[in-house]
Motif scaffolding. Structure first.
Motif, PDB file in Angstrom:
ATOM      1  N   ILE A 104      10.954  -6.518  -4.226  1.00  0.00           N
ATOM      2  CA  ILE A 104       9.956  -5.682  -3.499  1.00  0.00           C
ATOM      3  C   ILE A 104      10.555  -4.262  -3.727  1.00  0.00           C
ATOM      4  O   ILE A 104       9.815  -3.224  -3.784  1.00  0.00           O
ATOM      5  N   VAL A 145       5.457 -12.765  -4.361  1.00  0.00           N
ATOM      6  CA  VAL A 145       6.109 -11.650  -3.970  1.00  0.00           C
ATOM      7  C   VAL A 145       5.992 -10.612  -4.908  1.00  0.00           C
ATOM      8  O   VAL A 145       5.403  -9.550  -4.892  1.00  0.00           O
ATOM      9  N   ALA A 148       2.197  -9.515  -5.084  1.00  0.00           N
ATOM     10  CA  ALA A 148       1.752  -8.440  -4.086  1.00  0.00           C
ATOM     11  C   ALA A 148       2.504  -7.292  -4.253  1.00  0.00           C
ATOM     12  O   ALA A 148       1.805  -6.022  -3.881  1.00  0.00           O
ATOM     13  N   SER A 149       3.808  -7.274  -4.632  1.00  0.00           N
ATOM     14  CA  SER A 149       4.481  -6.023  -4.722  1.00  0.00           C
ATOM     15  C   SER A 149       4.003  -5.289  -5.868  1.00  0.00           C
ATOM     16  O   SER A 149       4.214  -3.652  -5.568  1.00  0.00           O
ATOM     17  N   ALA A 188       5.813  -1.677   1.816  1.00  0.00           N
ATOM     18  CA  ALA A 188       7.062  -2.226   1.255  1.00  0.00           C
ATOM     19  C   ALA A 188       7.844  -2.868   2.440  1.00  0.00           C
ATOM     20  O   ALA A 188       8.604  -4.120   2.219  1.00  0.00           O
ATOM     21  N   PHE A 191       6.301  -5.863   3.527  1.00  0.00           N
ATOM     22  CA  PHE A 191       6.450  -7.113   2.677  1.00  0.00           C
ATOM     23  C   PHE A 191       7.917  -7.462   2.669  1.00  0.00           C
ATOM     24  O   PHE A 191       8.005  -9.050   2.727  1.00  0.00           O
ATOM     25  N   THR A 194       7.997  -9.802   5.902  1.00  0.00           N
ATOM     26  CA  THR A 194       7.285 -11.124   5.305  1.00  0.00           C
ATOM     27  C   THR A 194       8.136 -12.191   4.784  1.00  0.00           C
ATOM     28  O   THR A 194       8.485 -13.288   5.226  1.00  0.00           O
ATOM     29  N   PHE A 407       1.537 -12.269   1.986  1.00  0.00           N
ATOM     30  CA  PHE A 407       1.697 -11.000   1.967  1.00  0.00           C
ATOM     31  C   PHE A 407       0.345 -10.110   1.906  1.00  0.00           C
ATOM     32  O   PHE A 407       0.221  -8.999   2.260  1.00  0.00           O
ATOM     33  N   ALA A 410       0.228  -9.205   5.412  1.00  0.00           N
ATOM     34  CA  ALA A 410       0.850  -7.717   5.582  1.00  0.00           C
ATOM     35  C   ALA A 410       0.125  -6.883   5.178  1.00  0.00           C
ATOM     36  O   ALA A 410       0.012  -5.798   5.691  1.00  0.00           O
ATOM     37  N   LEU A 411      -0.552  -7.078   4.074  1.00  0.00           N
ATOM     38  CA  LEU A 411      -1.704  -5.975   3.448  1.00  0.00           C
ATOM     39  C   LEU A 411      -2.748  -5.578   4.665  1.00  0.00           C
ATOM     40  O   LEU A 411      -3.163  -4.403   5.024  1.00  0.00           O
ATOM     41  N   CYS A 414      -1.168  -3.602   7.529  1.00  0.00           N
ATOM     42  CA  CYS A 414      -0.797  -2.168   7.151  1.00  0.00           C
ATOM     43  C   CYS A 414      -2.175  -1.578   7.046  1.00  0.00           C
ATOM     44  O   CYS A 414      -2.207  -0.259   7.695  1.00  0.00           O
TER      45      CYS A 414
END
Lengths: 432, 161
Positions: A104, A145, A148-149, A188, A191, A194, A407, A410-411, A414
């Protein structure tokens, strides 16, 4: 037939052609051309079509696209992406989930020199997957990961989507770049949190890697300097008004090439490979933008977006409900379409709505970019998942989608925080 | 047909290299202008030439980008259909694309002729720029050829099946 009806028929035709595997840029240009010809006549439409392509291709501002894409490709060919991962790996690798967190971090750093989500995912996947495999990482976590990153690539500047949003809506590209920095860093961090949560529940998913000496860690931190120099040159130049975004991109590409040549990692052949790859990407982007201009001009003469904006503004709902509806439309569209195409396609329709509702245009841009980015890791058309699957060929697609799911949460978090606390996006641009 | 395909591919590749050269010059010119501005004065005409180099870069790269299937398209729905139906849909959309680029070719060719006849020049360096617009017309014409050959190939494959 009223111009409104023609506009609605145009949108229906656009959707039909869009799902018929025709390139998105062609679809927008064709529908825009036919619609314009119907209302204003064939000659005017021919003039509009060639004029919009000519204006887009020869625009000084648009040359920022091939230059930033070239910079990212040069960073990849010149081994900068690999060195970024190595540094993050030496600093964080010994912890549980450390390699995933390093991935990440490296993606975030690479995003600072690359403007594309799938390019970031592809670049990092080639270096991170073999390492995570070597240390027995769960492949669902590893590939999830990475998919998503990649989304950090378009949030952290330079970002091709922000450039296009800025040009289409006549907003400052520098301000949009600045607006993406804090949400990008925050995402970031989310992530990384997470990953920590996942390995806390099941440590076997992300075993600890090797421990490096203090000296090696310091050396790893120092080697991040080249990326920092590039980032400061680009953002500092734009932020303080020394460079135009085009000049920043040209300087960034040249400095990247000089760093890579200085390290002996960029041959003439790999330089040319970077150039060839960036040309195809840039051409694809600029054809979509030209098509969007033709379609946008058609929409403008139908007055559909303005009537829609007035109608939405008069709805008996608070503004944030309308914003949530717009977000759901982007979310649904993002599941089926490339995020860049989705944004360029819908800007002529939704931007006037957002302005009538009084939303900050910079904040609105950051929110929709973040929301459509969710689409790159959701089925059926998760571009980043496809990209990572092309590199991790032994991992089934559904396993990657499953790995990316935490993730996605997480988005969502955010996006919600960005909706509730707009200064996360608007604070830095307000300083410019 | 093969000879046409080979010829078209070779031409697209040559234009792609020229497009790369245009972007390389663009990058170097922009950097030279920054340095010149810092230590002396800006290079006259940089702004306008960057735009025209971009025009040539993108126009000449269009055909090879089409050959590489480098465009974003929503394919998941068509991919679910039988191969024969896919072939029919792709041929129809191919023809629509062909007419689109034929229109761009003809109109940009006329635009270049207008610029030439009107004696239009760049504002700072006073250099005629219609050549660049002819370059765009040529790039679009090459895309027409690529799409047409693709449609013919598609139709032949369907007939063989």
């Amino acid at each position: 037939m009223s111009s409104m009806t023609i506009g609605i028929i145009g949108i229906i035709l656009l959707l039909i052609l869009l799902f018929s595997k025709m390139p998105v840029g062609y679809v927008m240009a064709v529908v825009g051309f036919i619609g314009f010809a119907y209302i204003r006549g064939y000659d005017s439409a021919m003039h509009l079509l060639a004029g919009d392509f000519y204006e887009t291709f020869s625009s000084y501002n648009m040359t920022v696209v091939p230059l930033f894409v070239l910079m990212g490709q040069l960073a990849f060919q010149g081994g900068i992406s690999r060195r970024l991962y190595d540094s993050a790996y030496k600093i964080l690798g010994k912890y549980h989930g450390g390699l995933a967190i390093a991935t990440i971090g490296a993606c975030a750093a690479f995003s600072a020199i690359s403007g594309s989500t799938s390019a970031t995912a592809a670049t990092m996947a080639t270096v991170a997957i073999p390492e995570m495999k070597r240390y027995n990482y769960n492949m669902s976590l590893a590939t999830g990961v990475l998919s998503a990153s990649g989304s950090l690539g378009i949030l952290l500047p330079p970002s091709v989507i922000f450039i296009m949003y800025g040009i289409l809506t006549e907003q400052s590209i520098g301000k949009l770049f600045a607006a993406g920095i804090l949400p990008g860093i925050f995402l970031a961090g989310l992530f990384m949190a997470t990953v920590l949560l996942i390995v806390r529940i099941d440590p076997s998913l992300g075993p600890s890697g090797p421990n490096f000496s203090f000296k090696e860690k310091i050396r790893a931190i120092l080697s991040l300097g080249e990326t920092l120099i590039l980032f400061i040159t680009i953002m500092g130049g734009i932020f303080f008004g020394i460079f135009t975004p085009t000049e920043a991109a040209a300087a960034g590409a040249l400095i990247t090439a000089i760093i890579a040549i200085g390290r002996g990692e960029l041959s003439w052949k790999s330089f040319w490979k970077a150039m060839m790859d960036s040309l195809a990407i840039s051409c694809m982007v600029l054809i979509i933008v030209s098509g969007a201009f033709v379609f946008g001009h058609f929409m403008a003469i139908t007055q559909l977006p303005y009537k829609l904006a007035t109608w939405v503004a008069n709805l008996p709902f608070p503004n944030y409900i309308v914003m949530i509806i717009i977000i759901f439309i982007y979310l649904a569209g993002g599941c089926f379409m490339d995020s860049f195409a989705m944004i360029v396609l819908t800007i002529p329709i939704f931007f006037p709505v957002s302005q009538t509702l009084g939303f900050d245009p910079i904040w609105f841009g950051v929110v929709i970019v973040l929301v459509t980015e969710m689409g790159v890791i959701t089925p059926p058309v998760g571009i980043n998942v496809f990209v990572v699957s092309g590199i991790a060929k032994d991992v089934p697609l559904m396993v990657i989608f499953k790995g990316a799911f935490p993730f996605l949460i997480a988005l969502v978090v955010c996006s919600l925080i960005l909706l509730l606390v707009p200064p996360i996006a608007t604070f830095l641009p307000s300083l410019m | 047909m093969d000879i046409f395909d080979k010829l078209c591919n070779a031409l697209a590749k040559i234009m792609y290299y020229l497009a790369g050269l245009a972007i390389l010059i663009l990058m170097l010119l922009s950097n030279a202008d920054i340095l010149s501005r810092l230590f002396y004065k800006p290079i006259p005409g940089t702004f306008e030439f960057i735009g025209y180099l971009g025009l040539i870069g993108v126009s000449l790269a269009m055909a090879e980008t089409s050959i590489r299937k480098g465009h974003v398209q929503v394919s998941f729905l068509v991919d679910l259909l039988p191969k024969r139906v896919q072939g029919v849909i792709e041929s129809i959309t191919g023809l629509i694309g062909f007419f689109l680029f034929a229109a761009i070719t003809s109109r940009s060719f006329l635009l270049a002729l207008d610029f030439k006849a009107g004696g239009y020049v760049t504002p700072t360096t006073k250099i005629p720029f219609y050549h660049f617009v002819f370059g765009m017309a040529f790039g679009a014409a090459l895309v027409c050829l690529v799409i047409l050959l693709d449609v013919i190939r598609n139709l032949r494959m369907m007939v063989k099946k």
